[in-house]
Scaffold this active site. Structure first.
Site, short mmCIF file in Angstrom:
data_model
loop_
_atom_site.label_atom_id
_atom_site.label_comp_id
_atom_site.label_asym_id
_atom_site.label_seq_id
_atom_site.Cartn_x
_atom_site.Cartn_y
_atom_site.Cartn_z
N LYS A 67 0.82 -1.22 0.00
CA LYS A 67 0.00 0.00 0.00
C LYS A 67 0.85 1.27 0.00
CE LYS A 67 -1.38 -0.46 4.87
NZ LYS A 67 -0.46 0.43 5.56
N ARG A 121 -7.81 1.63 11.54
CA ARG A 121 -7.21 0.30 11.73
C ARG A 121 -8.13 -0.62 12.53
NH1 ARG A 121 -1.83 0.85 9.77
NH2 ARG A 121 -0.58 -0.91 10.41
N ARG A 168 11.92 -6.20 2.36
CA ARG A 168 11.62 -4.77 2.14
C ARG A 168 12.78 -3.88 2.60
NH1 ARG A 168 5.94 -2.23 3.58
NH2 ARG A 168 6.30 -3.08 5.67
N ARG A 187 12.89 -1.48 8.03
CA ARG A 187 12.07 -1.04 9.16
C ARG A 187 12.25 -1.99 10.34
NH1 ARG A 187 6.06 0.23 6.96
NH2 ARG A 187 5.58 -0.89 8.87
N ARG A 233 1.58 -8.24 13.62
CA ARG A 233 0.88 -7.25 12.78
C ARG A 233 -0.21 -7.92 11.95
NH1 ARG A 233 5.85 -5.25 9.86
NH2 ARG A 233 4.59 -3.83 8.63
#
Ligand code: AMP
Length: 217
Positions: A14, A89, A128, A163, A174
């Site tokens: 996203k 969320r 990532r 991250r 998560r």
């Protein structure tokens, strides 16, 4: 242009798609994750709390997000449309978001749900990398989005970082948070007739094409 909201599990792409939309349509990208990551670097009580919570993969307290969102949406650059990413969320936040939009006289716009299965996400999460300077997002596990050199940005030569919550343990939390807390908001937006689903297991370009179709329909 209509506002856009992204709903997606962690690492579904996203952030990447939001940046593409920003560059093409010149609207602001409001990411609670980005705002919170900035706060997490502050040497204060709230900075420490946010740092610990982000690292664990859990959600920060709702009240912290409300003020951030309202203050950000009040700014002039949001008047011609914006992308909201990472908020709401959970259902409480969705109800609060309805109130904030109402108060500021904004429409919800298009809510885009990016679907992709968990196994694919696990592979993405460990690969990532993000550029410290220009924020371009890469994935060293995916030949279509890996940088030429693992630790250097192709665009600007900046250093790439990972991250702190991009590890399998935090991902698991998560993902559970997404299933438990965030998925229930999907029905809220289905009932409002604003939800569009797209397949997130595709190339960045193909996903962006789908998003363009939604924006321009
Ligand atoms: P993201 O960049 O959207 O994946 O968000 C990274 C982390 O920031 C999440 O795992 C949460 O800890 C926190 N976060 C982001 N948005 C919210 C939100 N709306 N409510 C609570 N926590 C959030």
């Amino acid at each position: 242009m209509k506002n856009i909201m992204f709903i997606a599990p962690p690492a579904a792409g996203k952030g990447t798609q939001a940046e593409l939309v920003v560059n093409k349509y010149k609207i602001p990208h409001i990411s609670t994750g980005d705002i919170l990551r900035k706060i997490s670097t502050e040497d204060s009580e709230i900075g420490n709390y946010v740092y610990e919570t982000l690292a664990s993969g859990k959600l920060v307290k709702d009240e912290i997000t409300y003020q951030l969102i309202e203050d950000r949406l009040k700014q002039d650059d949001c008047k011609n449309g914006f992308i909201i990413d990472g908020f709401p969320r959970n259902l409480e936040q969705a109800y609060e978001y309805d109130r904030i939009l109402n108060k500021l006289g904004y429409e919800i716009g298009n809510v885009i749900l990016i679907n992709i299965d968990k196994k694919k996400l696990e592979k993405r999460i460990t690969g990532r990398r993000i550029c410290e300077d220009c924020k371009t997002i890469y994935n060293i596990n995916d030949k279509f989005s890996s940088p030429d050199i693992d630790s250097i940005c192709d665009n600007c030569g900046g250093k790439l970082y990972q991250r702190s919550d991009d590890n399998l343990e935090a991902f698991q939390t998560r993902y559970e948070m997404y299933q438990e807390k965030t998925e229930p908001i999907i029905d809220h937006y289905k009932k409002k007739n604003v939800l569009v689903e797209i397949n997130g297991d595709d190339s960045i370009e193909n996903i962006f094409n789908e998003i363009n179709k939604i924006i321009n329909r």
